[in-house]
Design a protein around this motif. Structure first.
Motif, short mmCIF file in Angstrom:
data_model
loop_
_atom_site.label_atom_id
_atom_site.label_comp_id
_atom_site.label_asym_id
_atom_site.label_seq_id
_atom_site.Cartn_x
_atom_site.Cartn_y
_atom_site.Cartn_z
N ALA A 91 112.16 9.53 2.00
CA ALA A 91 112.75 10.18 0.83
C ALA A 91 114.10 9.54 0.52
N ARG A 92 114.48 9.58 -0.76
CA ARG A 92 115.74 8.97 -1.19
C ARG A 92 116.27 9.73 -2.41
N ILE A 93 117.56 9.59 -2.68
CA ILE A 93 118.18 10.23 -3.83
C ILE A 93 117.92 9.42 -5.09
N HIS A 94 117.71 10.11 -6.19
CA HIS A 94 117.51 9.49 -7.50
C HIS A 94 118.46 10.19 -8.47
N LEU A 95 119.25 9.44 -9.22
CA LEU A 95 120.26 10.03 -10.10
C LEU A 95 119.96 9.72 -11.57
N ALA A 96 120.36 10.64 -12.42
CA ALA A 96 120.13 10.49 -13.85
C ALA A 96 121.19 11.27 -14.62
N LYS A 97 121.14 11.16 -15.93
CA LYS A 97 121.95 12.00 -16.81
C LYS A 97 120.98 12.87 -17.61
N VAL A 98 121.24 14.17 -17.66
CA VAL A 98 120.38 15.08 -18.40
C VAL A 98 121.20 15.91 -19.36
N LYS A 99 120.52 16.52 -20.31
CA LYS A 99 121.18 17.38 -21.30
C LYS A 99 120.50 18.73 -21.29
#
Length: 211
Positions: A91-99
């Motif tokens: 498992a690993r971290i996944h980052l994004a920008k959300v609204k």
């Protein structure tokens, strides 16, 4: 890349995480079923709270998050990653920008925006493929927002719900920052400072923000 080992942040050899995952030790469940049940446990054990922003890396250790009763998307993702790795599931971290489009008044008041960044989710490796899963919104909060709880079937991505039960837009993905082997704390701090300048004083040494 190593997506199974413990790290400073994914400190799954700690007593706190060992207690949290103890029911999955010595089980006959498949890794798929373990991942599904762990997802639900993390999703609903911590009440979602986006208003506690920390720049202190100690606060992002899985063992420290396990002592709390609420957390934001990155907190919950860290616990899930640590728990999955402890049970030999990559498992690993996944980052994004959300609204966020529902219930945003307080977000805008506190952050100056209804965009949430970096938003944390988890990549989990099951049956020879990576899946994205978002344990962010606990079921009780979803009921308040009239949004169906986000479930994970162990075979398909489970990313934030785009609409509520009435068809109103709920969450929108704006930007994908990709995945990381370990928690990219420097990137997270830089990202937060860039997107929420009204929170930060350039000369301030403050590291905790209760908004």
């Amino acid at each position: 890349m190593d997506y199974l080992s413990p790290t400073y942040f994914y400190d799954y050899e700690s007593d706190e995480i060992e207690v949290f995952i103890s029911e999955f030790r010595n089980t006959t469940l498949s890794k798929k079923e373990i991942a599904k049940q762990l997802y639900l446990k993390v999703r609903d054990t911590w009440r979602y709270n986006p208003y506690n922003l920390s720049l202190n890396k100690e606060k992002y250790r899985a063992s420290e998050i396990a002592k709390r009763t609420n957390g934001h998307c990155i907190d919950k993702s860290i616990v899930l990653i640590a728990s999955l790795r402890a049970l030999d599931i990559p498992a690993r971290i996944h980052l994004a920008k959300v609204k966020n489009h529902i219930g945003v008044e307080r977000l805008i008041e506190k952050f100056g925006s209804n965009e949430l960044t970096p938003h944390g989710m988890v990549d989990v490796f099951l049956n020879d493929k990576w899946l994205k899963i978002s344990p962010t919104f606990n079921a009780s909060l979803c009921a308040m927002l009239n949004v169906a709880p986000l479930d994970f079937d162990g075979e398909n991505d489970a990313v934030l719900q785009p609409f509520n039960e009435e068809g109103t837009q709920f969450m929108e993905y704006l930007e994908d920052y990709g995945h990381f082997e370990d928690l990219p704390i420097a990137f997270m701090v830089k990202n937060a400072r860039e997107h929420y300048p009204n929170i930060f004083n350039a000369d301030s040494k403050q590291t905790e923000f209760l908004l």
